[in-house]
Design a protein around this motif. Structure first.
Motif, PDB file in Angstrom:
ATOM      1  N   LYS A   2      -4.752  -8.423  -7.694  1.00  0.00           N
ATOM      2  CA  LYS A   2      -3.758  -7.002  -8.026  1.00  0.00           C
ATOM      3  C   LYS A   2      -3.336  -5.917  -7.865  1.00  0.00           C
ATOM      4  CE  LYS A   2      -7.805  -8.705 -11.911  1.00  0.00           C
ATOM      5  NZ  LYS A   2      -9.027  -8.000 -12.665  1.00  0.00           N
ATOM      6  N   ILE A   3      -3.445  -4.949  -8.200  1.00  0.00           N
ATOM      7  CA  ILE A   3      -2.877  -4.002  -7.722  1.00  0.00           C
ATOM      8  C   ILE A   3      -4.110  -2.914  -8.465  1.00  0.00           C
ATOM      9  CG2 ILE A   3      -1.261  -2.258  -7.941  1.00  0.00           C
ATOM     10  CD1 ILE A   3       0.738  -3.786  -8.177  1.00  0.00           C
ATOM     11  N   LEU A   4      -4.858  -1.999  -7.497  1.00  0.00           N
ATOM     12  CA  LEU A   4      -5.355  -0.919  -8.020  1.00  0.00           C
ATOM     13  C   LEU A   4      -4.362   0.298  -7.746  1.00  0.00           C
ATOM     14  CD1 LEU A   4      -8.506  -2.568  -5.692  1.00  0.00           C
ATOM     15  CD2 LEU A   4      -8.160  -2.912  -8.024  1.00  0.00           C
ATOM     16  N   TYR A   5      -5.012   1.603  -8.896  1.00  0.00           N
ATOM     17  CA  TYR A   5      -4.497   2.629  -8.461  1.00  0.00           C
ATOM     18  C   TYR A   5      -5.879   3.557  -8.329  1.00  0.00           C
ATOM     19  CZ  TYR A   5      -0.457   0.597 -10.994  1.00  0.00           C
ATOM     20  OH  TYR A   5       0.781  -0.529 -11.070  1.00  0.00           O
ATOM     21  N   THR A   6      -5.552   4.465  -8.050  1.00  0.00           N
ATOM     22  CA  THR A   6      -6.603   5.813  -7.342  1.00  0.00           C
ATOM     23  C   THR A   6      -5.610   7.286  -7.755  1.00  0.00           C
ATOM     24  OG1 THR A   6      -8.081   4.631  -6.041  1.00  0.00           O
ATOM     25  CG2 THR A   6      -7.665   6.998  -5.766  1.00  0.00           C
ATOM     26  N   PHE A   7      -5.787   8.434  -8.914  1.00  0.00           N
ATOM     27  CA  PHE A   7      -5.153   9.070  -9.046  1.00  0.00           C
ATOM     28  C   PHE A   7      -6.002   9.736  -8.840  1.00  0.00           C
ATOM     29  CE2 PHE A   7      -3.189   6.720 -11.918  1.00  0.00           C
ATOM     30  CZ  PHE A   7      -1.597   6.125 -11.120  1.00  0.00           C
ATOM     31  N   THR A   8      -6.029  11.242  -7.970  1.00  0.00           N
ATOM     32  CA  THR A   8      -6.929  12.817  -7.980  1.00  0.00           C
ATOM     33  C   THR A   8      -5.778  13.568  -8.396  1.00  0.00           C
ATOM     34  OG1 THR A   8      -7.313  11.746  -5.726  1.00  0.00           O
ATOM     35  CG2 THR A   8      -8.234  13.829  -6.287  1.00  0.00           C
ATOM     36  N   VAL A   9      -6.760  14.043  -9.757  1.00  0.00           N
ATOM     37  CA  VAL A   9      -6.160  15.682 -10.184  1.00  0.00           C
ATOM     38  C   VAL A   9      -7.773  16.576 -10.059  1.00  0.00           C
ATOM     39  CG1 VAL A   9      -6.453  16.641 -12.573  1.00  0.00           C
ATOM     40  CG2 VAL A   9      -5.960  14.212 -12.533  1.00  0.00           C
ATOM     41  N   PRO A  10      -6.760  18.118  -9.528  1.00  0.00           N
ATOM     42  CA  PRO A  10      -7.758  19.209  -8.864  1.00  0.00           C
ATOM     43  C   PRO A  10      -8.229  19.686 -10.196  1.00  0.00           C
ATOM     44  CG  PRO A  10      -5.071  19.479  -8.929  1.00  0.00           C
ATOM     45  CD  PRO A  10      -5.417  18.152  -9.532  1.00  0.00           C
ATOM     46  N   VAL A  49      -3.230  17.198  -5.359  1.00  0.00           N
ATOM     47  CA  VAL A  49      -2.693  15.651  -6.089  1.00  0.00           C
ATOM     48  C   VAL A  49      -2.537  14.484  -5.119  1.00  0.00           C
ATOM     49  CG1 VAL A  49      -0.624  14.988  -7.601  1.00  0.00           C
ATOM     50  CG2 VAL A  49      -1.718  17.669  -7.687  1.00  0.00           C
ATOM     51  N   LYS A  50      -3.209  13.618  -5.134  1.00  0.00           N
ATOM     52  CA  LYS A  50      -3.215  12.493  -5.070  1.00  0.00           C
ATOM     53  C   LYS A  50      -2.977  11.344  -5.796  1.00  0.00           C
ATOM     54  CE  LYS A  50      -5.334  10.423  -0.876  1.00  0.00           C
ATOM     55  NZ  LYS A  50      -6.689  10.460  -0.295  1.00  0.00           N
ATOM     56  N   SER A  51      -2.024  10.368  -5.138  1.00  0.00           N
ATOM     57  CA  SER A  51      -1.706   9.016  -5.802  1.00  0.00           C
ATOM     58  C   SER A  51      -2.220   8.265  -4.837  1.00  0.00           C
ATOM     59  CB  SER A  51      -0.486   8.650  -6.570  1.00  0.00           C
ATOM     60  OG  SER A  51      -0.518   7.196  -6.960  1.00  0.00           O
ATOM     61  N   GLU A  52      -2.531   6.717  -5.221  1.00  0.00           N
ATOM     62  CA  GLU A  52      -2.411   5.449  -3.710  1.00  0.00           C
ATOM     63  C   GLU A  52      -2.953   3.855  -4.546  1.00  0.00           C
ATOM     64  OE1 GLU A  52      -6.242   3.679  -1.650  1.00  0.00           O
ATOM     65  OE2 GLU A  52      -6.425   5.962  -1.598  1.00  0.00           O
ATOM     66  N   TRP A  53      -2.471   4.021  -4.177  1.00  0.00           N
ATOM     67  CA  TRP A  53      -2.562   2.023  -5.021  1.00  0.00           C
ATOM     68  C   TRP A  53      -2.106   0.933  -3.579  1.00  0.00           C
ATOM     69  CZ3 TRP A  53       1.721  -1.261  -4.459  1.00  0.00           C
ATOM     70  CH2 TRP A  53       3.237  -0.724  -4.633  1.00  0.00           C
ATOM     71  N   LYS A  54      -2.698   0.238  -4.466  1.00  0.00           N
ATOM     72  CA  LYS A  54      -2.721  -1.069  -3.069  1.00  0.00           C
ATOM     73  C   LYS A  54      -2.697  -2.423  -4.300  1.00  0.00           C
ATOM     74  CE  LYS A  54      -7.814  -0.563  -2.156  1.00  0.00           C
ATOM     75  NZ  LYS A  54      -8.815  -0.140  -1.142  1.00  0.00           N
ATOM     76  N   ARG A  55      -2.265  -3.752  -3.001  1.00  0.00           N
ATOM     77  CA  ARG A  55      -2.716  -5.084  -3.311  1.00  0.00           C
ATOM     78  C   ARG A  55      -3.887  -5.539  -2.997  1.00  0.00           C
ATOM     79  NH1 ARG A  55       1.607  -6.309  -6.399  1.00  0.00           N
ATOM     80  NH2 ARG A  55       3.826  -5.564  -5.679  1.00  0.00           N
ATOM     81  N   GLU A  56      -5.038  -5.820  -4.097  1.00  0.00           N
ATOM     82  CA  GLU A  56      -5.731  -7.012  -3.296  1.00  0.00           C
ATOM     83  C   GLU A  56      -6.464  -7.509  -4.589  1.00  0.00           C
ATOM     84  OE1 GLU A  56     -10.218  -4.529  -3.488  1.00  0.00           O
ATOM     85  OE2 GLU A  56      -8.708  -3.467  -1.706  1.00  0.00           O
ATOM     86  N   ASN A  57      -6.569  -9.016  -3.800  1.00  0.00           N
ATOM     87  CA  ASN A  57      -7.003 -10.236  -4.517  1.00  0.00           C
ATOM     88  C   ASN A  57      -6.303 -10.007  -6.167  1.00  0.00           C
ATOM     89  OD1 ASN A  57      -9.375 -10.514  -2.984  1.00  0.00           O
ATOM     90  ND2 ASN A  57     -10.673  -8.632  -4.168  1.00  0.00           N
ATOM     91  N   PHE A  97       0.746  -1.391   0.072  1.00  0.00           N
ATOM     92  CA  PHE A  97      -0.094   0.117   0.235  1.00  0.00           C
ATOM     93  C   PHE A  97       0.785   1.280  -0.239  1.00  0.00           C
ATOM     94  CE2 PHE A  97      -1.699   3.365   2.575  1.00  0.00           C
ATOM     95  CZ  PHE A  97      -3.654   3.270   1.485  1.00  0.00           C
ATOM     96  N   VAL A  98       0.500   2.267  -0.706  1.00  0.00           N
ATOM     97  CA  VAL A  98       1.314   3.162  -1.278  1.00  0.00           C
ATOM     98  C   VAL A  98       0.112   4.719  -1.033  1.00  0.00           C
ATOM     99  CG1 VAL A  98       2.852   4.868  -2.246  1.00  0.00           C
ATOM    100  CG2 VAL A  98       3.126   2.874  -1.714  1.00  0.00           C
ATOM    101  N   GLU A  99       0.113   5.805  -0.625  1.00  0.00           N
ATOM    102  CA  GLU A  99      -0.581   6.634  -0.787  1.00  0.00           C
ATOM    103  C   GLU A  99       0.209   7.998  -0.466  1.00  0.00           C
ATOM    104  OE1 GLU A  99      -4.070   8.327   1.249  1.00  0.00           O
ATOM    105  OE2 GLU A  99      -4.317   6.987   2.039  1.00  0.00           O
ATOM    106  N   ALA A 100       0.274   8.454  -0.946  1.00  0.00           N
ATOM    107  CA  ALA A 100       0.881  10.240  -1.435  1.00  0.00           C
ATOM    108  C   ALA A 100       0.249  11.569  -1.539  1.00  0.00           C
ATOM    109  CB  ALA A 100       2.681   9.594  -1.629  1.00  0.00           C
ATOM    110  N   SER A 101       0.608  12.440  -0.992  1.00  0.00           N
ATOM    111  CA  SER A 101      -0.619  14.107  -1.648  1.00  0.00           C
ATOM    112  C   SER A 101       0.460  15.060  -1.855  1.00  0.00           C
ATOM    113  CB  SER A 101      -1.571  14.491  -0.594  1.00  0.00           C
ATOM    114  OG  SER A 101      -1.337  14.316   0.069  1.00  0.00           O
ATOM    115  N   ILE A 102       0.337  16.036  -2.765  1.00  0.00           N
ATOM    116  CA  ILE A 102       0.727  17.137  -2.185  1.00  0.00           C
ATOM    117  C   ILE A 102      -0.099  18.296  -2.647  1.00  0.00           C
ATOM    118  CG2 ILE A 102       2.048  18.505  -3.705  1.00  0.00           C
ATOM    119  CD1 ILE A 102       3.805  15.599  -3.992  1.00  0.00           C
TER     120      ILE A 102
END
Length: 205
Positions: free
Chosen positions: A172-180, A162-170, A150-155
């Motif tokens: 697979k790797i699930l990614y979430t990106f936030t764009v302002p 601006v935010k990026s997150e990824w985590k392992r689940e079942n 699991f990794v999560e970071a924001s600026i």
């Protein structure tokens, strides 16, 4: 193609600043020195660019190896000694509890803490675009490792978070990106490339 100055820092600066034509030869020289010692041997000059030089030349696994190492010298050695900040010296406090020095021994120092730049830019994958500075255009390009779940970071930027997150689940790797609002992004997920507008975007690989 081999550097006469056979040190990790010489190789790191040569690679990071693109001072050579044969980057593969210098990369192999750097790996050889790392393997010889079994750990980093860089100081204030080379450490901020060490992991960047490795990742930028196809050696992200070795970069993670160094980041996750807990034995002295390493970033996590100080954590095992109870540190909550980055020290000036790799052995600011030694395993036996004695200090490197009582006179010049900062326990909150910028130089080795520069590894945070690699953690934001490579682990979390949040990068600026030099053609659209100030996070007007964001480049999301996380580099994952099987040892990290699991990794999560924001600026905070002028446009918003601006935010990026990824985590392992079942498996697979699930990614979430936030764009302002007011910004755009390009996301690299596996072999795929996506153009993103403002909002929260989810992908898996």
């Amino acid at each position: 193609g081999k550097l006469l100055c056979n040190t990790q820092t010489a190789c790191v600066l040569t690679l990071f600043l693109e001072l050579c034509e044969d980057k593969e030869a210098v990369t192999q020289q750097l790996l050889s020195i790392i393997n010889e010692y079994g750990h980093m041997t860089t100081g204030f000059v080379g450490t901020p660019y060490l992991l960047h030089a490795l990742s930028g030349n196809g050696q992200t696994k070795t970069a993670y190896d160094l980041l996750l190492r807990e034995e002295y010298p390493s970033w996590l050695f100080s954590v095992t000694q109870g540190a909550t900040t980055i020290w000036e010296h790799w052995d600011g406090i030694k395993p036996d509890g004695s200090m490197w020095s009582a006179d010049m021994n900062s326990f909150n120092h910028y130089a080795y803490g520069a590894v945070g730049d690699w953690m934001y830019g490579n682990m979390a994958g949040i990068n600026t675009d030099e053609n659209a500075p100030g996070f007007k255009h964001i480049i999301f390009k996380p580099e994952t490792d099987e040892r990290i779940d699991f990794v999560e970071a924001s600026i905070d930027t002028a446009y918003g978070e601006v935010k990026s997150e990824w985590k392992r689940e079942n498996g697979k790797i699930l990614y979430t990106f936030t764009v302002p609002t007011g910004a755009a992004a390009t996301a690299y997920v596996g072999e795929e490339v996506y153009a993103l507008g403002a909002g929260v975007h989810k992908f898996e690989s």
